[in-house]
Scaffold this active site. Structure first.
Site, PDB file in Angstrom:
ATOM      1  N   HIS A  87      47.792  63.246  30.587  1.00 44.26           N
ATOM      2  CA  HIS A  87      49.206  62.857  30.504  1.00 44.26           C
ATOM      3  C   HIS A  87      50.048  63.606  31.525  1.00 44.26           C
ATOM      4  O   HIS A  87      49.567  64.521  32.220  1.00 44.26           O
ATOM      5  CB  HIS A  87      49.741  63.086  29.079  1.00 44.26           C
ATOM      6  CG  HIS A  87      49.712  64.525  28.638  1.00 44.26           C
ATOM      7  ND1 HIS A  87      50.639  65.456  29.052  1.00 44.26           N
ATOM      8  CD2 HIS A  87      48.875  65.178  27.788  1.00 44.26           C
ATOM      9  CE1 HIS A  87      50.386  66.625  28.481  1.00 44.26           C
ATOM     10  NE2 HIS A  87      49.313  66.484  27.713  1.00 44.26           N
ATOM     11  N   CYS A 121      44.623  69.200  26.193  1.00 44.37           N
ATOM     12  CA  CYS A 121      44.911  68.011  27.002  1.00 44.37           C
ATOM     13  C   CYS A 121      44.946  68.364  28.485  1.00 44.37           C
ATOM     14  O   CYS A 121      45.165  69.523  28.872  1.00 44.37           O
ATOM     15  CB  CYS A 121      46.234  67.388  26.577  1.00 44.37           C
ATOM     16  SG  CYS A 121      46.158  66.564  24.967  1.00 44.37           S
TER      17      CYS A 121
END
Length: 248
Positions: A208, A224
């Protein structure tokens, strides 16, 4: 005899008058103020000797040298800090991104097929494999110590300006540190997931964007993989759902 005395007296009077005339003939000049409108000047009368008026000398101030007074310069104001969306009220420390973490084409020798994403967590790089032994390389932020992981997955979903719902484990973990996370945050520039998100299988991990671009090149996330917003948009447009992702 009487006439002799009178003659001597007359001679003395004449001599005194002459001496008086000589004395006042060389009288000193009268020094007046430059202000000729002063009232007392009218008391001088209209005698034959005109008063001499001296102009007041002009005194020039010397120019100041190295000790001259100078205007004080105001100290530059510190750049405002950005408040982290993850930890509200805690300033985020900014630093410029290092050049090697900017997108660039590089030589990349791999057996993976073009279109595969390979993430090198140790060196903080994401490679999008291209044709001809090349790859498009991006700088990334990865999991902090204790949150590292490795494996192979596929992109199962893509989202623009994703919402963020922190996992309950993260909420509890951050609350123990005094950081209270929202139960949910709408997508937007302040959202920590940034402009795009690509979800990896059934895991909680994503590739992301970020609202903290200065964190690229660091191990700061909860697992992440984050890119700058402009970089994640570029990657998002180059890959599809089903793309193979290898995390090393």
């Amino acid at each position: 005899m009487k006439q002799l005395v009178l003659a001597a007296a007359l001679f003395g009077i004449v001599s005194t008058a002459a001496l008086a005339d000589d004395r006042y003939a060389t009288r000193p000049p009268v020094v007046l103020s430059p202000d000729l409108t002063a009232p007392w000047i009218n008391q001088l009368g209209g005698g034959a000797v005109r008063p001499v008026v001296y102009q007041r000398p002009v005194i020039r101030q010397p120019q100041r040298g190295i000790f001259q007074r100078r205007a004080l310069r105001q100290a530059p104001q510190a750049a405002p800090q950005t408040v982290s969306a993850i930890n509200p009220g805690i300033p985020s420390i900014r630093r410029p991104i290092e050049p090697q973490f900017l997108p660039q084409m590089v030589d990349y020798d791999t057996t993976e097929k073009p279109g595969t994403i390979v993430i090198d967590t140790n060196n903080r790089f994401l490679y999008l494999v291209m044709e001809g032994g090349k790859a498009r390389r991006y700088g990334v932020g990865v999991g902090k110590p204790g949150f590292e992981w490795a494996g192979a997955h596929k992109i199962t979903r893509k989202t623009e300006w994703p919402d963020w719902t922190p996992p309950s484990e993260m909420i509890s973990r951050e609350a123990a540190k005094g950081h209270y996370l929202p139960a949910r945050m709408d997508g937007g520039p302040e959202n920590p997931l940034g402009a795009r998100a690509m979800y990896l299988g059934s895991t909680l991990y994503r590739i992301h964007g970020t609202n903290a671009p200065w964190s690229i090149g660091s191990a700061v996330s909860s697992g992440c993989i984050r890119l700058r917003n402009e970089d994640v948009v570029d990657l998002y447009d180059r890959v599809n759902v089903g793309t193979r992702v290898i995390v090393m």
